[in-house]
Design an enzyme around this catalytic site. Structure first.
Site, short mmCIF file in Angstrom:
data_model
loop_
_atom_site.label_atom_id
_atom_site.label_comp_id
_atom_site.label_asym_id
_atom_site.label_seq_id
_atom_site.Cartn_x
_atom_site.Cartn_y
_atom_site.Cartn_z
CB SER A 603 -0.96 -0.04 1.19
OG SER A 603 -1.99 0.91 1.04
CG ASP A 678 -6.41 -2.57 -4.25
OD1 ASP A 678 -7.20 -1.93 -3.53
OD2 ASP A 678 -5.19 -2.62 -4.04
CG HIS A 710 -5.37 -2.45 -0.45
ND1 HIS A 710 -4.60 -2.07 -1.53
CD2 HIS A 710 -4.79 -1.90 0.65
CE1 HIS A 710 -3.60 -1.31 -1.10
NE2 HIS A 710 -3.69 -1.21 0.20
#
Length: 742
Positions: A603, A678, A710
């Protein structure tokens, strides 16, 4: 560059040494099934957990087959009821209706022996003294949100996009008819920013319900797709092809959704909306009720997120009553906590703010006058647990003892006197009893896997030991976990790091080193919990002969406003400078192979990984970037614009932080991994970087998880971490084959 060992300001100085001793005689080896949260043996390798909850002021242990009262002083347990008894009293005999465990049992009434349990389809309210079922409430299929109020017995819920309320008599009232994927009721809004984690808010006595209504019809659809499962069989006439699964995704600088707040009155059956004005480019958050249910308070933030106002509204008419507080900032204001009224004075409330540079507690009255600042200092309030009315005090959690600790405190509202409640060491997750007279404290320390204590608050606080978890790794060969600080790139700020040395560490050898990084807002990696907060994957890598290094750079959480805001309008730039100070430190160590340094993160950490390997291509040999942000103009409005402003107002910042222009700088081996579905860092980021690399003639590797969001769910996480590991094994280990020479 100054390097100093970590010494706790209050409690950590009591630790002997800076690390957990390596148990050299142990011989067992870990697998990812042991260490990864999706692994088949993961839960057996965690320190034993005690499931505990409060029944008013009484502590209850929830177990698989029973619930027991816990004596707060001596820890003795007395069974309240068994699972078999509960099913028998409720008359539950069919396999599909029986309750199967008691880990989630709730005790909502302090003065009544009622427990709430679930069987998957229903909530069952059982009187365990009278041995009878009081009520059973079904959970509608396709439930999208739900909130029950124990005072009125009413339940608000959302199903098929419509909002309903079922009153205490079981009568269902449909509040909306226009709910859809465009018009969203009763769920989180503003993409869960500003501390929002739901959209239904009962008044204290349950007579009124406040709820969010989000109109996102004007927001662009993002074209995610749904991939059929391997064992999926299409219905007659249904295509086997993957299907469109679009999600509303407002990107930075583009049109965002509009939110309003409705109020439903159970006694009149009427719904009104707060008269907050045009909701365009505004955020409404942290909804709170007055104790008398007559007023609603919420924070209102402009789209630039540099102007925040606390406003009250009449709950009966929706009319605006008063603006009580306003806070502005040259960069951003980020309210994340609703106001909380004092139980002993319904005209005064506490408000949390970073306006003096650190998140602290302030006392206000309902006229909007600040009466005093209750806490202050170069540390932050991390959580407010509640109140002790007898002592007229607030029970809270802070890092006053040390920046990487989490400890429970009590502060007297009148005098401001603070009292440390726990042992002053480690990382604590306390829970206050409903009556405010005791704390159940679950915590760990760098060399303590997990302990439980009960802290009684009648008079002088007293700590009572309850349970100590055994070390589940005692028979395994474990690495050495160490901790310390270095100076940030500004030359003055302490940054905390964690190091995991290879198993059977030999200081005369040189080891391949992997930096694990996150580095973004609202997160940290290094803490004074077991093994300094080390992740299981780090232990797995250390077992394979790697040294792991983790540094919390400026821009991460719990260090004050200046520390956090350093990245404003230039995400990743100061963070990279701090991470490179970590690299300097690593290069000063004789056992670090300077030619074999890798980096991995997910991320924001994926953004940092890609940033580091392309901005410093001669330093990092290998990188694995998961779900990486590549260009902030493709990230969502609330988070992206808070830290970067808009692409229109900050074109230089967006250009500087974009990794598309860095694709040509890639020299080392970089693997990018993403979930195909995602909805957070949308796949456009990864695909666009791949396209830029193709144009530049550089060669990244790429892997996608079909159908995943995600983060990889379940056992796929084991597959993911084995893949990450193998990439470093292939390209960062010492040269042993022609393959690695290539």
């Amino acid at each position: 560059m100054k390097i100093k060992s970590f010494i706790g300001l209050v409690g950590l100085c009591a630790l002997t040494g800076l690390f957990s001793p390596t148990e050299s005689m142990a011989q067992k080896q870990f697998t990812l099934e042991d260490l990864n949260f999706g692994g088949t043996n993961f839960y057996n390798m965690r320190p034993e957990t005690r499931y505990l909850t409060w029944w008013g002021g009484k502590l209850v242990r929830q177990d698989l087959n029973s619930c027991s009262l816990v004596d707060p002083v001596n820890g003795k347990e007395t069974q309240l009821f068994s699972l078999d008894e509960l099913n028998n009293w409720a008359g539950l005999t069919k396999p599909e209706e029986v309750v199967r465990h008691l880990y989630a049992a709730e005790f909502p009434y302090a003065d009544r022996p009622v427990v709430i349990v679930q069987n998957g389809n229903e909530d069952l309210y059982i009187d365990f003294k009278a041995h009878k079922l009081e009520q059973r409430l079904s959970r509608p299929s396709g439930l999208q949100a739900r909130e029950w109020n124990k005072q009125s017995g009413a339940t608000a819920f959302v199903t098929d996009n419509q909002l309903y309320v079922t009153d205490a008599k079981g009568e269902k009232h449909q509040l909306t008819t226009d709910g859809s994927s465009d018009i969203v009721y009763g769920k989180s809004v503003h993409r869960d920013e500003f501390g929002i984690d739901g959209g239904l808010y009962w008044s204290p006595k349950g007579n009124r319900l406040a709820f969010y209504r989000m109109d996102q019809s004007m927001v662009a659809d993002y074209p995610l797709i749904s991939v059929p499962e391997l064992d999926w069989t299409p219905k007659k006439g249904e295509s086997r092809a993957a299907k469109a699964a679009p999600t509303k995704y407002p990107m930075a600088g583009e049109t965002s959704h509009k939110v309003t707040v409705g109020v439903y009155d159970l006694t009149t059956g009427k719904t009104i909306y707060l008269q907050a004005g045009d909701p365009t480019d505004r955020y409404f958050t942290n909804i709170a009720w007055s104790p008398d249910e007559k007023a609603i308070y919420m924070f209102e933030v402009n789209r630039d997120q540099n102007d925040c106002r606390l406003v009250s509204y009449d709950a009966a008419t929706g009319a605006k009553l008063k603006e009580l507080y306003r806070e502005t900032d040259a960069k951003y204001v980020e309210p994340c906590h609703p106001i909380q009224f004092l139980p002993w004075n319904d005209k005064e409330f506490i408000l949390q703010s970073q306006k003096d540079g650190y998140n602290h507690l302030y006392l206000f009255n309902t006229d909007g006058r600040q009466l005093k600042q209750i806490t202050s200092g170069k540390w932050v309030i991390m959580d407010v647990l509640g109140f002790n009315s007898k002592q007229k005090s607030i029970v809270y959690v802070s890092n006053e003892c040390n920046p990487i600790q989490r400890n429970a405190w009590l502060v007297n509202v009148a005098s401001g006197k603070r009292t440390l409640l726990d042992n002053g060491r480690g990382y604590h997750h306390p829970r206050l009893s409903k009556d405010g007279n005791a704390v159940m404290d679950s915590y760990s320390e760098p060399s303590v896997p997990r302990k439980y204590e009960v802290i009684t608050l009648n008079g002088k606080p007293k700590r009572h030991e309850y349970f100590t978890s055994a070390n589940p790794w005692k028979d395994y060969k474990v690495p050495e976990y160490t901790n310390g600080t270095i100076k940030a790139a500004d030359g003055k700020t302490d940054l905390y790091w964690r190091m995991v040395k290879p198993v059977d560490f030999d200081p005369s050898k040189k080891y391949p080193t992997v930096i694990y990084v996150y580095g973004g807002p609202h997160a940290h990696n290094v803490e004074a919990s077991w093994n300094w907060g080390s992740r299981g994957w780090e232990t797995y890598m250390a077992q394979k002969g790697y040294l792991l290094f983790i540094l919390d750079n400026r821009g991460s959480e719990h260090r004050g406003k200046e520390f956090e805001q350093v990245s404003f309008r230039r995400l990743g730039q100061e963070e990279m400078k701090d991470q490179m100070e970590g690299v300097k430190y690593l290069k000063s160590l004789p056992y670090v192979d300077q030619n074999r340094i890798g980096v991995h993160g997910w991320s924001f950490g994926g953004f940092m990984t890609t940033s580091l390997i392309t901005n410093y291509p001669d330093v990092f040999k290998v990188g694995v970037a998961g779900g990486p942000v590549i260009d902030w103009k493709w990230y969502e409005v609330m988070y992206g614009e808070r830290y970067m402003d808009t692409p229109q107002t900050n074109p230089e910042g967006y250009a500087q932080t974009s990794l598309l222009t860095k694709a040509k700088e890639l020299k080392g081996k970089l693997q990018i991994i993403t979930g195909l579905n995602d909805p957070v860092v949308v796949p456009q980021h990864s695909y666009s970087f791949l396209k830029a690399c193709i144009a530049a003639g550089t060669q990244p590797d790429f892997f996608v998880y079909p159908g995943e969001p995600h983060n990889m769910r379940g056992h796929q996480s084991v597959h993911l971490h084995e893949r990450i590991t193998q990439y470093f094994e292939d390209y960062l280990k010492p040269i042993t084959s022609a393959k690695e020479e290539r």
